[in-house]
Design an enzyme around this catalytic site. Structure first.
Site, PDB file in Angstrom:
ATOM      1  N   GLY A   2      -2.763 -12.402   1.002  1.00  0.00           N
ATOM      2  CA  GLY A   2      -3.673 -11.262   0.841  1.00  0.00           C
ATOM      3  C   GLY A   2      -3.687 -10.794  -0.586  1.00  0.00           C
ATOM      4  O   GLY A   2      -3.330 -11.511  -1.515  1.00  0.00           O
ATOM      5  N   CYS A   3      -4.100  -9.553  -0.756  1.00  0.00           N
ATOM      6  CA  CYS A   3      -4.111  -9.008  -2.104  1.00  0.00           C
ATOM      7  C   CYS A   3      -2.711  -8.560  -2.468  1.00  0.00           C
ATOM      8  O   CYS A   3      -2.009  -7.960  -1.675  1.00  0.00           O
ATOM      9  CB  CYS A   3      -5.123  -7.876  -2.224  1.00  0.00           C
ATOM     10  N   VAL A   4      -2.325  -8.895  -3.647  1.00  0.00           N
ATOM     11  CA  VAL A   4      -1.003  -8.518  -4.144  1.00  0.00           C
ATOM     12  C   VAL A   4      -1.191  -7.393  -5.110  1.00  0.00           C
ATOM     13  O   VAL A   4      -2.131  -7.314  -5.832  1.00  0.00           O
ATOM     14  CB  VAL A   4      -0.334  -9.713  -4.842  1.00  0.00           C
TER      15      VAL A   4
END
Length: 105
Positions: free
Chosen positions: A103-105
């Site tokens: 996912g987004c980090v």
């Protein structure tokens, strides 16, 4: 899987250049991956980001969210991009030896 060679050392990586086996990571690997990304020397701030990412990964099995990374290290997102020009996921997580984040980090 592909092989990435940095300064005569070969690493098995995925198609995006992330280590396929995070347990092979150590400080020397971090330094080599950083050099491959154009970072000549890792500063204490680089290491703070790397250590936080590794600790979170070891405890949770995934990369931390950007917000948590900023909060824990005391760095602003802009500063993280200055340290790791490829960003928190592509740059910092790769240097920290994590697999590519989902996912987004």
């Amino acid at each position: 899987m592909a092989l990435l060679e940095i300064e005569g050392v070969s690493f098995e990586v995925d198609g995006d250049g992330f280590l396929t086996n995070p347990s092979l990571w150590n400080d020397e690997v971090a330094t080599l991956f950083a050099k491959a990304d154009g970072i000549e020397a890792l500063t204490p701030n680089h290491w703070a980001v790397i250590r936080m990412i590794r600790t979170h990964f070891d405890e949770n099995g995934n990369a931390p969210m950007v917000r948590a990374l900023c909060k824990e290290t005391g760095l602003k997102l802009k500063e993280i991009y200055e340290l790791f020009p490829l960003g928190p996921a592509r740059g910092a997580c790769r240097v920290a030896g994590l697999p590519k984040p989902d996912g987004c980090v």
